[in-house]
Design a protein around this motif. Structure first.
Motif, mmCIF file in Angstrom:
data_model
loop_
_atom_site.group_PDB
_atom_site.id
_atom_site.type_symbol
_atom_site.label_atom_id
_atom_site.label_comp_id
_atom_site.label_asym_id
_atom_site.label_seq_id
_atom_site.Cartn_x
_atom_site.Cartn_y
_atom_site.Cartn_z
ATOM 1 N N ALA A 237 7.757 -8.978 13.867
ATOM 2 C CA ALA A 237 7.302 -7.789 14.012
ATOM 3 C C ALA A 237 6.748 -7.303 12.773
ATOM 4 C CB ALA A 237 8.173 -6.767 14.911
ATOM 5 N N ARG A 238 7.695 -7.237 11.904
ATOM 6 C CA ARG A 238 7.235 -6.790 10.417
ATOM 7 C C ARG A 238 6.114 -7.657 9.937
ATOM 8 N NH1 ARG A 238 12.303 -6.515 6.402
ATOM 9 N NH2 ARG A 238 10.627 -5.785 5.253
ATOM 10 N N ALA A 239 6.333 -8.869 10.066
ATOM 11 C CA ALA A 239 4.987 -9.808 9.556
ATOM 12 C C ALA A 239 3.703 -9.383 10.262
ATOM 13 C CB ALA A 239 5.383 -11.115 9.677
ATOM 14 N N LEU A 240 3.685 -8.890 11.603
ATOM 15 C CA LEU A 240 2.675 -8.586 12.196
ATOM 16 C C LEU A 240 2.077 -7.196 12.054
ATOM 17 C CD1 LEU A 240 0.387 -9.282 14.753
ATOM 18 C CD2 LEU A 240 2.270 -8.519 16.211
ATOM 19 N N ILE A 241 3.099 -6.256 11.648
ATOM 20 C CA ILE A 241 2.617 -4.812 11.398
ATOM 21 C C ILE A 241 2.335 -4.598 10.216
ATOM 22 C CG2 ILE A 241 3.811 -2.583 11.618
ATOM 23 C CD1 ILE A 241 5.453 -3.444 13.959
ATOM 24 N N ARG A 242 2.838 -4.995 9.144
ATOM 25 C CA ARG A 242 2.429 -4.912 7.900
ATOM 26 C C ARG A 242 0.958 -5.069 7.758
ATOM 27 N NH1 ARG A 242 6.062 -7.404 5.631
ATOM 28 N NH2 ARG A 242 5.038 -9.568 5.707
ATOM 29 N N PRO A 243 0.349 -6.197 8.009
ATOM 30 C CA PRO A 243 -1.118 -6.155 7.749
ATOM 31 C C PRO A 243 -1.932 -5.261 8.674
ATOM 32 C CG PRO A 243 -0.420 -8.132 9.100
ATOM 33 C CD PRO A 243 0.843 -7.316 8.448
ATOM 34 N N ILE A 244 -1.444 -4.959 9.744
ATOM 35 C CA ILE A 244 -1.976 -3.678 10.463
ATOM 36 C C ILE A 244 -1.998 -2.676 10.031
ATOM 37 C CG2 ILE A 244 -2.068 -2.673 12.819
ATOM 38 C CD1 ILE A 244 -1.181 -5.186 14.301
ATOM 39 N N MET A 245 -0.831 -2.065 9.503
ATOM 40 C CA MET A 245 -0.791 -0.991 8.559
ATOM 41 C C MET A 245 -1.777 -0.853 7.478
ATOM 42 S SD MET A 245 1.323 0.757 10.629
ATOM 43 C CE MET A 245 1.254 2.274 9.426
ATOM 44 N N SER A 246 -1.672 -1.931 6.795
ATOM 45 C CA SER A 246 -2.464 -2.171 5.485
ATOM 46 C C SER A 246 -3.972 -1.734 5.979
ATOM 47 C CB SER A 246 -2.489 -3.453 5.024
ATOM 48 O OG SER A 246 -3.245 -3.696 3.666
ATOM 49 N N LEU A 247 -4.422 -2.409 7.265
ATOM 50 C CA LEU A 247 -5.578 -2.252 7.793
ATOM 51 C C LEU A 247 -6.061 -0.697 7.952
ATOM 52 C CD1 LEU A 247 -6.132 -5.184 10.185
ATOM 53 C CD2 LEU A 247 -7.162 -5.002 8.083
ATOM 54 N N ALA A 248 -4.997 0.077 8.576
ATOM 55 C CA ALA A 248 -5.046 1.423 9.006
ATOM 56 C C ALA A 248 -5.181 2.306 7.784
ATOM 57 C CB ALA A 248 -3.885 1.797 9.759
ATOM 58 N N GLY A 249 -4.499 1.635 6.782
ATOM 59 C CA GLY A 249 -4.613 2.723 5.324
ATOM 60 C C GLY A 249 -5.910 2.650 4.865
ATOM 61 N N VAL A 250 -6.466 1.490 4.741
ATOM 62 C CA VAL A 250 -7.857 1.165 4.242
ATOM 63 C C VAL A 250 -8.800 1.672 4.933
ATOM 64 C CG1 VAL A 250 -9.594 -0.517 3.758
ATOM 65 C CG2 VAL A 250 -7.268 -1.212 3.081
ATOM 66 N N SER A 251 -8.886 1.667 6.287
ATOM 67 C CA SER A 251 -9.650 2.714 7.174
ATOM 68 C C SER A 251 -9.432 4.153 6.880
ATOM 69 C CB SER A 251 -9.328 2.367 8.770
ATOM 70 O OG SER A 251 -7.973 2.890 8.926
ATOM 71 N N HIS A 252 -8.410 4.627 6.680
ATOM 72 C CA HIS A 252 -8.308 6.129 6.366
ATOM 73 C C HIS A 252 -8.566 6.434 4.692
ATOM 74 C CE1 HIS A 252 -5.959 7.157 9.723
ATOM 75 N NE2 HIS A 252 -4.786 6.555 9.540
ATOM 76 N N ARG A 253 -8.903 5.478 3.919
ATOM 77 C CA ARG A 253 -9.319 5.716 2.672
ATOM 78 C C ARG A 253 -10.865 5.667 2.668
ATOM 79 N NH1 ARG A 253 -7.029 0.985 -1.053
ATOM 80 N NH2 ARG A 253 -8.580 2.284 -2.346
ATOM 81 N N LEU A 254 -11.477 4.741 3.413
ATOM 82 C CA LEU A 254 -12.757 4.785 3.707
ATOM 83 C C LEU A 254 -13.289 6.099 4.408
ATOM 84 C CD1 LEU A 254 -13.329 1.070 4.960
ATOM 85 C CD2 LEU A 254 -14.089 1.773 2.793
ATOM 86 N N ALA A 255 -12.569 6.569 5.497
ATOM 87 C CA ALA A 255 -12.841 7.778 6.112
ATOM 88 C C ALA A 255 -12.822 9.044 5.050
ATOM 89 C CB ALA A 255 -12.058 8.204 7.212
ATOM 90 N N ALA A 256 -11.995 8.946 4.030
ATOM 91 C CA ALA A 256 -11.952 9.777 2.981
ATOM 92 C C ALA A 256 -12.975 9.674 1.817
ATOM 93 C CB ALA A 256 -10.452 9.701 2.394
ATOM 94 N N GLY A 257 -13.766 8.753 2.022
ATOM 95 C CA GLY A 257 -14.978 8.766 1.041
ATOM 96 C C GLY A 257 -14.629 7.682 -0.019
ATOM 97 N N ASP A 258 -13.365 6.981 0.072
ATOM 98 C CA ASP A 258 -13.254 6.055 -1.102
ATOM 99 C C ASP A 258 -14.018 4.771 -0.573
ATOM 100 O OD1 ASP A 258 -12.234 4.412 -2.938
ATOM 101 O OD2 ASP A 258 -10.296 4.546 -2.596
ATOM 102 N N LEU A 259 -14.945 4.610 -0.951
ATOM 103 C CA LEU A 259 -15.742 3.254 -0.400
ATOM 104 C C LEU A 259 -15.560 1.934 -1.280
ATOM 105 C CD1 LEU A 259 -19.475 4.721 0.054
ATOM 106 C CD2 LEU A 259 -17.383 4.325 1.752
ATOM 107 N N SER A 260 -14.528 2.119 -2.108
ATOM 108 C CA SER A 260 -14.081 1.110 -2.903
ATOM 109 C C SER A 260 -12.851 0.352 -2.280
ATOM 110 C CB SER A 260 -13.835 1.367 -4.359
ATOM 111 O OG SER A 260 -12.654 2.111 -4.441
ATOM 112 N N ALA A 261 -12.404 0.935 -1.136
ATOM 113 C CA ALA A 261 -11.018 0.510 -0.630
ATOM 114 C C ALA A 261 -11.558 -0.644 0.237
ATOM 115 C CB ALA A 261 -10.601 1.424 0.448
ATOM 116 N N ARG A 262 -10.481 -1.862 -0.158
ATOM 117 C CA ARG A 262 -10.558 -3.138 0.670
ATOM 118 C C ARG A 262 -9.454 -3.462 1.018
ATOM 119 N NH1 ARG A 262 -15.032 -1.460 0.142
ATOM 120 N NH2 ARG A 262 -16.839 -2.678 -0.252
ATOM 121 N N THR A 263 -8.987 -4.453 1.732
ATOM 122 C CA THR A 263 -7.827 -4.940 2.273
ATOM 123 C C THR A 263 -7.551 -6.415 1.915
ATOM 124 O OG1 THR A 263 -6.286 -5.222 4.216
ATOM 125 C CG2 THR A 263 -8.614 -5.623 4.457
#
Length: 417
Positions: free
Chosen positions: A162-188
């Motif tokens: 579950a951790r191996a599956l959730i960790r990349p999903i949480m990383s994707l969520a963090g990148v999407s939040h950074r993009l929403a905040a205006g940080d267009l350099s955010a990448r996963t």
């Protein structure tokens, strides 16, 4: 999700273990009973051999030396060994049938001895319930411990998966939040299962596409603004040809101001296409308040300025923040009578800074969020929209309140750089 996966693995493992361990536990009990019964049967057979060949005293001694309680029913009614009732099973065995019967408290093994003097003798070996299940509880405890260990291992493996599956999903969520905040350099970094890996690649592609589209849009804005310089140049030439020097100077000053505004639009559009900017909010705010202080003195406005000790870095370009402060102070001067005091306060806040501009004027007609072009005071509303967009570009927000003096209070939260 991680907890649900762990519960799912625990439930599945438990069902499999129950289906396996319950029949195994019953088999262990059956095997244990069979072994004890076989042992008691062999002992009964050895005693039966002595019946009819030795005297009563020797037969009694043989029964006493047996590992289990032994009772010998002779044909003449005499009972040798451990006293026991003459049950229906004993009566059946006295007719020549060796049987095993369940009785209260255990089981009796009955061996018929034919050829004894006077008829058929019966050798009875009694096994109590404790003897029949000897060693079974210990084996059952071992099986239960094994089951718990296997369930624990299953939960641990499930949690790791579950951790191996959730960790990349949480990383994707963090990148999407950074993009929403205006940080267009955010990448996963795409990782995890193939499906999640594909989502990571798609998110990076989307972020790159958004960055490209915004850069193209800003260049178009800059190009459009640049085209305005041609008619501005023509207008400047027309101004210089005016006969009245004062009128020419006045119009030329307006043309200069308009040209500066166009240049500012070009610069701002191209700056937004670059990396996320930052500035010291203390320096910028102090400079703009000092600029407006001259007009405040002319209008007999008393003002207070509270600046937190700097530097206080926020995720806004210096010229953008300066335009924001100018818009807010311009609203104060435009919508309150002369002599009305105002205050500017800049202080640190968790995750950024709070910029508050308050006055003692009539206040807002509404404190609800205003759309672009609305002000609640009869103006264009673009000043508040500039402030709102400046705050949101940094990942912050704008809110409208009533000041302690009853006037308007605009509070901007600017995210830290």
């Amino acid at each position: 999700m991680r907890r649900w996966l762990a519960l799912l693995v625990a439930a599945t493992t438990s069902l499999v273990l129950v289906a396996l361990l319950v029949p195994l536990a019953l088999l262990v009990r059956t095997v244990a009973e069979s072994g004890v019964v076989s042992e008691a049967g062999a002992e009964a057979d050895s005693v039966a051999v002595a019946v009819g060949t030795v005297d009563a005293d020797t037969l009694r001694l043989t029964a006493e030396r047996a590992a289990h309680p032994v009772t010998i029913f002779l044909p003449d009614g005499q009972v040798i060994g451990v006293p026991a009732p003459r049950s229906a099973a004993v009566e059946l065995a006295s007719r020549g049938h060796s049987v095993t019967a369940a009785v209260a408290g255990g089981r009796e093994i009955l061996v018929a001895v034919q050829g004894a003097p006077g008829g058929t003798a019966v050798v009875r070996v009694f096994l109590d319930d404790a003897e029949l299940t000897r060693g079974v509880p210990r084996v059952w405890a071992g099986l239960a411990a094994l089951g718990l260990v296997l369930v624990g291992l299953g939960i641990l493996v499930g949690d790791r998966l579950a951790r191996a599956l959730i960790r990349p999903i949480m990383s994707l969520a963090g990148v999407s939040h950074r993009l929403a905040a205006g940080d267009l350099s955010a990448r996963t970094v795409p990782e995890g299962p193939p499906e999640v890996h594909a989502v990571g690649l798609a998110l990076n592609h989307l972020a790159g596409r958004i960055t490209g589209l915004l850069a193209e849009e800003r260049e178009n804005v800059a190009d459009l603004s640049h085209r305005l310089r041609t008619p501005l140049t023509a207008l400047r030439l027309e101004t210089e040809s005016l006969e009245d020097p004062e009128e020419a100077a006045r119009i030329e000053a307006r043309v200069d101001a308009l040209e500066r505004a166009v240049t500012s639009v070009i610069t701002e559009a191209r700056q937004r296409a670059r990396d996320r900017a930052e500035c010291d909010a203390v320096t910028v705010t102090g400079a703009r308040v000092a600029f407006w202080s001259v007009l405040a003195e002319d209008q007999a406005r008393h003002f207070t300025l509270h600046l937190s000790p700097g530097p206080l870095l926020v995720a806004v370009a210096a010229d953008e923040l300066a335009a924001c402060v100018d818009a807010l102070l311009g609203n104060v001067f435009a919508h309150t009578p002369e002599g009305v005091p105002f205050s500017v306060r800049l202080e640190p806040a968790p995750g950024g800074a709070l910029l508050t501009v308050s006055d003692a004027g009539p206040g807002f007609a509404t404190h609800a969020s205003l759309e672009r072009g609305e002000s609640g005071a009869g103006s264009t509303g673009l000043g508040l929209d500039i402030a709102r967009r400046t705050a949101e570009s940094s990942g912050g927000s704008l809110s409208l309140r009533s000041s302690p003096e009853g006037g308007a209070s605009v509070i901007l939260f600017l995210a830290e750089a």
